[in-house]
Motif scaffolding. Sequence first.
Motif, PDB file in Angstrom:
ATOM      1  N   THR A   1      71.732 108.349  18.573  1.00 43.55           N
ATOM      2  CA  THR A   1      70.441 108.540  19.252  1.00 43.55           C
ATOM      3  C   THR A   1      70.676 108.572  20.760  1.00 43.55           C
ATOM      4  O   THR A   1      71.331 107.683  21.312  1.00 43.55           O
ATOM      5  CB  THR A   1      69.488 107.381  18.901  1.00 43.55           C
ATOM      6  OG1 THR A   1      69.461 107.261  17.496  1.00 43.55           O
ATOM      7  CG2 THR A   1      68.082 107.613  19.436  1.00 43.55           C
TER       8      THR A   1
ATOM      9  N   THR B   1      68.636 104.202  13.274  1.00 39.79           N
ATOM     10  CA  THR B   1      67.930 105.441  12.932  1.00 39.79           C
ATOM     11  C   THR B   1      67.848 105.603  11.414  1.00 39.79           C
ATOM     12  O   THR B   1      66.821 106.022  10.875  1.00 39.79           O
ATOM     13  CB  THR B   1      68.648 106.640  13.575  1.00 39.79           C
ATOM     14  OG1 THR B   1      68.809 106.345  14.965  1.00 39.79           O
ATOM     15  CG2 THR B   1      67.878 107.920  13.422  1.00 39.79           C
TER      16      THR B   1
ATOM     17  N   ASP C   1      63.007 103.595  18.465  1.00 37.22           N
ATOM     18  CA  ASP C   1      64.401 103.492  18.008  1.00 37.22           C
ATOM     19  C   ASP C   1      65.301 103.818  19.206  1.00 37.22           C
ATOM     20  O   ASP C   1      65.318 104.949  19.701  1.00 37.22           O
ATOM     21  CB  ASP C   1      64.588 104.495  16.853  1.00 37.22           C
ATOM     22  CG  ASP C   1      66.043 104.701  16.476  1.00 37.22           C
ATOM     23  OD1 ASP C   1      66.858 103.807  16.754  1.00 37.22           O
ATOM     24  OD2 ASP C   1      66.347 105.784  15.908  1.00 37.22           O
TER      25      ASP C   1
HETATM   26 MG    MG Z   1      70.225 105.951  16.277  1.00 35.12          MG
END
Ligand code: MG
Length: 808
Positions: free
Chosen positions: A213, A195, A236
Amino acid sequence: MATKSRLVKNVSAEPRNKISCYICYARLDGLEYAKVLTDRLRHQGVNVFVDDDILPGEKITDVIQNKIQHADFFILIGTPAAFKSEWVKIEVQFFYREMQRSQQRLLPIMFRGLSGFEDIPQFLQDIQWLQEDKSTLRDGPSEQGLSQLFHAVQYIRESVTPIPTRIRVPSKPEKKRPLNEGKLILVGRGEVGKTSLVRRLTNDEFRGDESKTQGINITDWKLLSGSDILQLNVWDFGGQEIMHATHQFFLTERSLYILVLNGREGGEDIDAEYWLKLIESFGGDSPVIIVQNKIVQHPFELNYRGLQTRYPQIHGFVKTDCKDAVGIDDLRQLIQRVAAEMPEIRMQFPADWFAVKDKLSLMVDDFMGFLRFRQICESEGIQNESDRDTLCWVLHCLGIALNYRDDPRLRETSVLKPEWVTNGIYKIINAKKIADRQGELRLSDLNWLLPRDRYPLEKHLFLLELMRKFSLCFAFPDEEDRYLIPELLGKEEPKVTEAFVPDECLNFEYHYAILPEGLIPRFIVRSHTLSRNQERWRSGVILSYEGCKALVTAVTAERRVIVRVMSGDAGARRRLLAIIRYDVDRINREFKDRLDAQPKVPLTDFPEFSVDYHKLVAFERQGVETFPEFIGQNVVSVDVNELLNGIDLATQREEASNLIVKLKSVFFSYSHKDESLRDELETHLKLLQRQSVISTWHDRKILPGTEWDHEIDQHLERARIILLLISADFIASDYCWEKEVKRALERHESGEAVVIPVMLRSCDWQDAPFAKLQGLPKEMKPVKSWPDRDAAWTNVATGIREVAQALK
Ligand SMILES: [Mg+2]
Ligand SMILES: Nc1nc2c(ncn2[C@@H]2O[C@H](COP(=O)(O)OP(=O)(O)OP(=O)(O)O)[C@@H](O)[C@H]2O)c(=O)[nH]1
């Protein structure tokens, strides 16, 4: 003559900027269409010639020839009568001659659902036809057809350069431009900085407190490449292990992969291999860039040459640090260079494809059925099926509408929101209630597991089949709505395994070149009747049969599956081992021998050493009785017969090699209420199947989409042995009774087959037509009433074996 010159003069007198056309048709079936088309074209300012404005006294062929000569294009209304009409033939010939000399264009129209096109001249066959529905012959041209024609007219009108003689009817002015869009996928373990990299690349910022994430984040990133703007859809993924399972759905082909690694924990090369294998298996030969992130804090090196030799799709390595903005420009440039060279990103995209793509990108729905996709395509003028398929595939690779079109069970649905899939599947694989049930799930469980508003009933099967495609669940054989979810089984081997001391067990092993994770779950679903109420875990299972127990477990590090059978008598142990081998062999075959599975027999006195099973069998056939084997520091003499007889008796091996051609087909006639009893019986018959004495069939083996009653009839007609599984429900079932029992008894009477009633549950059967037949188990004592169920089934299986072997 005068008339003729007048006409010619008239035609030539038309202003040259007015487009003219000749409509060729057969009165018999093309008149209506031609009339309406003439009106509509005239309305658009097109000068239309048809053969009915020939004046009395004019020589028809002269007039026609003249009109064709002066038309800019020739519209052929391709009806069946047209291809049989002499007049049409003459007109086409005139046109053909004319076409050789001038720049005339042909616009043929054909009608779906009509036949009679065998006589079409070759030069008409290799040209693009405008397609209309046959109903338009009655109702006049469709708006769609007219708009395509008008586009063609427009095209001619606007063309300054000489127009090719045969133009392809474009659905719209065929303006193509490069797609300039692609999918960029970041993968790597948790917290390696995926990220953070996206943030640096797209916004040039860094956050020291970036949170983990959850699932997937998708960001659009635009970057300049020469004079073009490339748009990359950046995916991502959350790196925590629990999410790896669902990520595979989105690792598409034709995407650009960024593999992010850290140097903190060591073993980076192994880590890289793991991810590269994963990318390779899902992404095919998609390009990969390897990023060594957090390089300032934890510098590390990789075996560049070694990795690149094994994975030629690696396009470069970049060392970065998001905190200190090290290497970010280099990475950006490399991404830009690789992306700009990807043919998928640069592909020429027609205007109407862009329109569909934009429409889908704006949709708020979670998913879309294929019909809807087709409608959207059609509304943008994409009629052609192969165009639609290609577009569907491009949209899948771009991540805009995921469609697993290679799988007939999945291709009807396109996923528009990836989190719809991931959230639904997390809910399933985190359900405690299902974990308590040893990971067994029925399709109907999704009713309470998933919120109905987001996951309508008709999409439940899609989710489970998607999980199945990616080996997140396995269907029980013959029960399409029942699944096993290995994620819900414990990881740890239970304590009971300690009781399986090799010295006291009958041992067998399989050594693999590749041992897939899904092998044991596949085995569990195949042998599930034997592991009911026994321990199951992710890499192993305990089975119980005729008083013995078996341990079947995968040792991943050694790429082996170990089988140990203990307790019970020697015969029962051998029978259980035979059943296990039957199932494992079938699974190995499902992988089409890619696993290179080698069956091995551990030596009786040195169970840690094993010899090749096939070698032993070959020795036995050649009369070799003993052979030397090197064990540790010593040479021991191995007794071929003794070792093999521990596994299966010589007589059975002989049977197995002789009986293949005599395989007897067994048909089960039963009530679906007795499904689980039928399952149990089938498990006990596996031994006979393994020895190639019988093959079994019942209606659960009918493939979806086939005519089931026809299939049943066929198998019933072919069977040598017909088992009637008797219970009150069986007797009450009209279908079993009227169709199957009746026909079975006829075939029995005529000596074509043997019918054996198998008493499952007690019921009133004494007056039934099969009452005079010899039934099973002994004394017709219902299987359910036996204190030892295995003993009952063994009795049934032995009876069936005797019948099968007595059959010629
Ligand atoms: Mg991440
Ligand atoms: N010093 C340093 N810290 C970094 C760097 N990249 C990321 N971090 C920090 O490392 C932690 C994890 O970074 P993320 O970007 O969230 O990692 P991730 O790979 O997206 O993690 P998941 O989403 O859990 O898979 C955060 O605290 C970041 O601030 C780097 O290059 N150098």
